[in-house]
Design a protein around this motif. Structure first.
Motif, PDB file in Angstrom:
ATOM      1  N   ARG A  11      32.433  33.089  70.199  1.00 24.87           N
ATOM      2  CA  ARG A  11      32.201  33.644  71.561  1.00 24.87           C
ATOM      3  C   ARG A  11      31.145  34.616  71.442  1.00 24.87           C
ATOM      4  O   ARG A  11      30.622  34.846  70.555  1.00 24.87           O
ATOM      5  CB  ARG A  11      33.489  34.893  71.648  1.00 24.87           C
ATOM      6  N   ALA A  12      30.337  34.725  72.704  1.00 23.37           N
ATOM      7  CA  ALA A  12      29.080  35.303  72.824  1.00 23.37           C
ATOM      8  C   ALA A  12      29.439  36.881  72.607  1.00 23.37           C
ATOM      9  O   ALA A  12      30.595  37.423  72.348  1.00 23.37           O
ATOM     10  CB  ALA A  12      28.694  35.563  74.217  1.00 23.37           C
ATOM     11  N   VAL A  17      27.013  40.793  76.137  1.00 24.16           N
ATOM     12  CA  VAL A  17      27.477  40.518  77.655  1.00 24.16           C
ATOM     13  C   VAL A  17      27.566  41.709  78.372  1.00 24.16           C
ATOM     14  O   VAL A  17      27.447  41.463  79.631  1.00 24.16           O
ATOM     15  CB  VAL A  17      28.831  39.887  77.470  1.00 24.16           C
ATOM     16  N   THR A  54      33.948  37.138  77.968  1.00 25.32           N
ATOM     17  CA  THR A  54      33.738  35.739  77.168  1.00 25.32           C
ATOM     18  C   THR A  54      34.745  34.810  77.658  1.00 25.32           C
ATOM     19  O   THR A  54      35.949  35.069  77.973  1.00 25.32           O
ATOM     20  CB  THR A  54      33.757  36.058  75.584  1.00 25.32           C
ATOM     21  N   ASP A  79      37.947  39.034  76.789  1.00 27.76           N
ATOM     22  CA  ASP A  79      37.734  37.876  77.642  1.00 27.76           C
ATOM     23  C   ASP A  79      37.825  37.826  79.145  1.00 27.76           C
ATOM     24  O   ASP A  79      38.362  38.704  79.583  1.00 27.76           O
ATOM     25  CB  ASP A  79      38.856  36.859  76.972  1.00 27.76           C
ATOM     26  N   GLY A 161      33.960  30.633  75.402  1.00 31.63           N
ATOM     27  CA  GLY A 161      32.962  31.655  74.774  1.00 31.63           C
ATOM     28  C   GLY A 161      31.512  32.081  75.367  1.00 31.63           C
ATOM     29  O   GLY A 161      30.966  32.817  74.914  1.00 31.63           O
ATOM     30  N   ALA A 163      29.463  33.457  78.388  1.00 33.39           N
ATOM     31  CA  ALA A 163      29.319  34.745  79.123  1.00 33.39           C
ATOM     32  C   ALA A 163      29.649  34.409  80.513  1.00 33.39           C
ATOM     33  O   ALA A 163      29.011  33.585  81.088  1.00 33.39           O
ATOM     34  CB  ALA A 163      27.832  35.757  79.047  1.00 33.39           C
ATOM     35  N   ARG A 176      26.187  30.872  75.864  1.00 31.81           N
ATOM     36  CA  ARG A 176      25.978  31.454  74.602  1.00 31.81           C
ATOM     37  C   ARG A 176      24.616  31.389  74.092  1.00 31.81           C
ATOM     38  O   ARG A 176      23.919  32.330  73.546  1.00 31.81           O
ATOM     39  CB  ARG A 176      26.828  31.181  73.594  1.00 31.81           C
TER      40      ARG A 176
END
Length: 231
Positions: A11-12, A17, A54, A79, A161, A163, A176
């Motif tokens: 994930r970013a 983010v 994410t 998320d 993952g 943004a 990402r």
């Protein structure tokens, strides 16, 4: 189509983010060369919501929300659930019960190319939603799809993952791998816009600040008096 549930994709960074979300969708979209926007058909059911998170991606069959149930287990704080279907669908795949489960897991909102329902309850819960439709039409839970695989929504490919940024101006995806560039470009755009804002407050015209007078001339635009125009 392979029906899979991919667990714990990369994930970013949530802090990055969040910074992008503060810039806003319009700014980041412009800063990235007007890319990443999921289109004007995805509209918020509430006013004033602004989120960044994410992506947990969900691919469902039309009229079937089985894979949303499966996706909730894969969600974690920060998320955003992103849902699409294998062909167009405006049915209400998502409602208040799903939102209750997602809020418990710290999910920041929903983006869906389908319909949603229970909108009064969703607003009361302060659960942000961007959808293509609002519909009371119900669904079944009968067909396998996928979770956390690349999906396409609004012409944009979204990987788990990535943004997701959403506000009153719309929804966009930032891959990402583009996060660092998006941060630099967005900050530069903010600084440029602030300088223009101050110039406009002091009376400067956009025609002069952006050197547009020569463009008008190149395009053959003429200035004429009202009397000459009437004649």
């Amino acid at each position: 189509m392979r029906t899979v549930i991919v667990t714990n994709p990369p994930r970013a960074d949530l802090a990055q983010v969040g910074t992008l979300a503060d810039y806003g969708v319009a700014t980041v979209h412009e800063a990235l060369g007007r890319s990443g926007l999921l289109g004007p058909h995805l509209r918020p059911i509430q006013d004033g919501a602004r989120i960044g998170g994410t992506a947990v991606t969900v691919l469902c069959w039309p009229g079937d929300n089985l894979m949303i149930h499966a996706a909730i287990e894969q969600c974690q704080p920060g998320d955003v659930l992103v849902v699409t279907t294998t062909s167009p669908c405006s049915d209400g795949l998502f409602g208040e019960l799903f939102a209750t489960a997602l809020q418990h897991r710290g999910v920041r909102g929903l983006v869906t190319g389908t319909g949603v329902r229970d909108v009064t309850d969703l607003r009361a819960m302060n659960f942000p939603v961007w959808s293509a439709a609002v519909s009371a039409q119900g669904t079944v839970k009968a067909t396998a799809g996928s979770v956390n695989v690349p999906i396409v929504l609004g012409g944009q490919t979204i990987h788990p993952g990535d943004a997701i940024l959403a506000d009153d101006d719309g929804v966009m995806v930032v891959p990402r791998s583009h996060i660092d560039r998006a941060l630099r470009s967005s900050q530069a755009r903010i600084e440029k816009e602030q300088a223009s804002r101050e110039a406009f407050r002091n009376g400067q015209l956009g025609l002069d600040r952006y050197n547009l007078r020569s463009r008008l001339t190149e395009l053959g635009v003429e200035y004429v008096t009202a009397e000459d125009y009437r004649s």
